[in-house]
Design a protein around this motif. Structure first.
Motif, short mmCIF file in Angstrom:
data_model
loop_
_atom_site.label_atom_id
_atom_site.label_comp_id
_atom_site.label_asym_id
_atom_site.label_seq_id
_atom_site.Cartn_x
_atom_site.Cartn_y
_atom_site.Cartn_z
N VAL A 172 22.47 57.81 55.09
CA VAL A 172 22.23 58.88 56.06
C VAL A 172 21.68 58.31 57.37
N LYS A 173 20.90 57.23 57.27
CA LYS A 173 20.35 56.61 58.48
C LYS A 173 21.32 55.64 59.14
N GLY A 174 22.51 55.47 58.52
CA GLY A 174 23.56 54.68 59.15
C GLY A 174 23.52 53.21 58.85
N GLY A 190 40.82 56.42 58.30
CA GLY A 190 40.21 55.42 57.42
C GLY A 190 38.83 55.89 56.99
N TYR A 191 38.27 55.21 56.00
CA TYR A 191 36.94 55.58 55.54
C TYR A 191 35.88 55.12 56.54
N PRO A 192 34.86 55.91 56.80
CA PRO A 192 33.78 55.46 57.69
C PRO A 192 33.12 54.22 57.11
N ARG A 193 32.72 53.30 57.98
CA ARG A 193 32.12 52.06 57.51
C ARG A 193 31.22 51.47 58.59
N LEU A 194 30.39 50.55 58.16
CA LEU A 194 29.51 49.85 59.09
C LEU A 194 30.32 48.97 60.03
N MET A 226 25.93 52.34 61.72
CA MET A 226 27.12 53.19 61.78
C MET A 226 26.74 54.53 62.39
N GLN A 227 27.35 54.89 63.47
CA GLN A 227 27.16 56.19 64.10
C GLN A 227 28.44 56.98 63.87
N THR A 254 25.47 60.66 61.07
CA THR A 254 24.41 59.66 61.03
C THR A 254 23.77 59.44 62.39
N ASP A 255 24.38 59.93 63.44
CA ASP A 255 23.87 59.76 64.80
C ASP A 255 22.88 60.87 65.12
N VAL A 256 21.63 60.51 65.41
CA VAL A 256 20.61 61.52 65.71
C VAL A 256 20.48 61.78 67.21
#
Length: 608
Positions: free
Chosen positions: A360-362, A515-519, A524-525, A545-547
């Motif tokens: 969650v924090k990326g 594609g799948y989200p990834r670092l 990762m935002q 994940t972007d605050v």
């Protein structure tokens, strides 16, 4: 009830009821709430809603206000810090008075820390230093108080899981040479049982004169020297048999028996403890046990205890009494332990809390978390099935072994409170039986890098959260409580969120390349999305994940369950300024919808 000094005085028929509260049909339908009893409520709060939803104005402790943060640090910060190492006053009666608070939050099962009598000379406020396995710790209340808590919980539709210990007792005796460490299985000589003041002046033998009620260990049959392994404290926590035979720091390891798994021979101590815990089920109408430190027990001992408890609870009409084992370590160890012992679910798998928080924090790849639940390569079962009701998922807890010395709650960093609803949403809408740690619903930060700081007091006292004292935190109008309540109401309404299959979803920025989200680099935002599917129902879940800024992405949905032009309605969004906007299904990557999530946002969507 008269105190029981010997197991010979224990009579199950005397406490058996004509009928018992039925077990839940499915534990994955439940939302657990873990609380340390000493730190939850003393029943003296004012300006909170009681179990009937009425405002209480007669208490002594006012509600926390933002300006109260830090009020314990002036003039004496050390006094506040030291208070966190001692009992601060939470009681069973206090817990009973807050059952309505938990019900309105959306909790359906409470997991209570151990309530049994502790070593009198020590400040084991957490409850894991038991001196008498058949008495309630006087500072917590009485047997009747426990019965009343369970009865009140059941009246409000809440199940009760009690934390129990089989692996060890409290620090009830002293070695001749101080605190030895485990050394190749050697048995160390014992100076004596500790008296009420903690001095080892009592003979290390049964029925020592002057031991009752606060000296030695009780009931008296446990005073036999062979009850304990007496091999010193564990130094190497993964060395076999050291981690099975050694003491858990100063807590004294109990000998459970011997032999191979299928022909395990339980010790007298294990037989007695099984009877003790059957007694508590019969007396208080409990719905489950969380068994502490299962990793440090023989598999045969765990299997024996599970079988005994299972047979007893079936006999009294509890068809699904739940046994949750604390099994620290990886997924393979958890799977093996559950399959071989008959425990229902695992708690403490290191990967789950770590990845829940830091995804969650990326800072974690989403695929790494979601792959934890694809167990078909471990067992020949349908993918996504085993972990649905076999693992308890949480991100904050009272130990945080995974963080080493840098213990802190999710909200300890500057961005934590802005992502709190996203991590709770992630926890309660992904696979597993979700559990919230007390105070999470009030954004407790647990800041301070020590066990004591992640065990703040909800009711104030001398060790309140946010470095406060004398103010309580039962605030149902806080920024987080109402939103969590809404979120849990949606979970209760949508069966797919509780029992459905789970799929991480591909995303796209341009609607063409998916594609799948990834670092990428250090963090990762991104939007992270997954689906829960049951039969023909799909609920789409996503967080950002972007605050700092909104994120927009095309998110894949099930191609066969949707047609182009279908409309998905927003079931939940946590952003105060966001509207419940519907989205349309487009023919992209099979089928997809375009989502825009506000900073730190969490959303749920379902076909109209």
């Amino acid at each position: 009830m008269e105190p029981i000094q010997s197991f010979r005085e224990l009579s199950l028929p005397a406490v058996l009821r004509p009928s018992y509260h039925p077990s839940p049909l499915a534990w994955e339908d439940q939302v657990l709430y873990f609380l340390l009893l000493d730190r939850f409520s003393d029943g003296q709060e004012q300006d909170y809603l009681n179990n009937e939803g009425q405002l209480v104005t007669t208490g002594q402790t006012p509600r926390f206000q933002p300006e109260d943060a830090g009020n314990a640090l002036t003039p004496d910060a050390e006094a506040w810090q030291q208070a966190g190492e001692r009992f601060v006053g939470g009681t069973l009666r206090g817990l009973k008075s807050k059952i309505g608070y938990l019900k309105r939050l959306g909790i359906s099962a409470i997991w209570i820390s151990p309530v049994f009598k502790q070593v009198a000379s020590q400040e084991t406020y957490h409850g894991y230093g038991i001196q008498n396995f058949l008495e309630i710790e006087p500072r917590f209340g009485t047997q009747q108080d426990l019965i009343d808590v369970v009865e009140t919980a059941h009246e409000h539709g809440i199940y009760v899981i009690l934390d129990i210990i089989l692996n060890h007792s409290g620090d009830v005796f002293a070695y001749e040479t101080g605190q030895p460490v485990y050394a190749s299985g050697a048995v160390f000589p014992v100076r004596g049982y500790r008296n009420a003041e903690g001095q080892p002046t009592l003979p290390f033998a049964p029925q020592a004169v002057g031991a009752w009620p606060d000296g030695a260990v009780w009931p008296s049959e446990l005073q036999q020297p062979q009850t304990f392994t007496r091999k010193g404290k564990i130094q190497y926590w993964d060395h076999d048999p050291e981690f099975l035979e050694g003491d858990f720091e100063s807590l004294k390891d109990i000998h459970h028996g011997y032999g191979p798994l299928d022909a395990y021979r339980p010790s007298e101590a294990l037989l007695h403890l099984a009877e003790a815990y059957k007694y508590w089920i019969a007396l208080a109408d409990l719905d489950g046990f969380r068994i502490d430190t299962v990793k440090h027990m023989d598999l045969g001992a765990t299997r024996f205890f599970s079988s005994v408890i299972r047979e007893f609870t079936l006999a009294i009409g509890k068809e699904n009494f739940y046994l949750i084992g604390e099994i620290t370590g990886g997924r393979q160890r958890a799977f093996t332990t559950l399959e071989l012992t008959g425990l229902d679910a695992a708690l403490g798998i290191d990967d789950i809390p770590d990845k829940l928080e830091y995804l969650v924090k990326g800072y974690r790849n989403p695929a790494e978390y979601f792959s934890l639940f694809r167990n078909s390569e471990l067992v020949q079962k349908e993918s996504h099935s085993w972990f649905r009701n076999k693992v308890v998922t949480l991100f904050d807890d009272h130990d945080q072994v995974r963080k080493g010395p840098q213990k802190a709650r999710f909200c300890a960093d500057a961005m934590g409170s802005r992502q709190l609803l996203a991590v709770i949403g992630f926890n309660v809408t992904s696979l597993g039986i979700p559990c919230l740690y007390y105070g999470t619903e009030q954004a407790f930060d647990g800041h301070g890098a020590h066990d004591r700081y992640i065990r703040e007091s909800m009711f104030g006292g001398a060790f309140g959260a946010f470095r406060s004292k004398g103010v309580h935190f039962f605030r149902e109008d806080s920024p987080w409580f109402p939103e969590i309540s809404k979120l849990l109401a949606v979970r209760k309404q949508e069966i797919a969120l509780r029992r459905g299959r789970q799929y991480l979803r591909e995303i796209s920025g341009d609607g063409t390349h998916f594609g799948y989200p990834r670092l990428w680099g250090a963090s990762m935002q991104s939007v992270v999305a997954w689906s829960r599917i049951l039969h023909t129902q799909e609920v789409l879940c996503a967080f950002n994940t972007d605050v700092n800024q909104s994120q927009t992405a095309w998110v894949t949905v099930d191609n066969d369950l949707h047609t182009t032009g279908d409309v998905l309605a927003c079931l939940y969004t946590n952003h105060p300024e966001a509207t419940f906007t519907n989205v349309s299904v487009a023919a992209r990557n099979g089928k997809a919808v375009q989502l825009t999530l506000p900073p730190g946002g969490f959303v749920l969507y379902k076909k109209q």
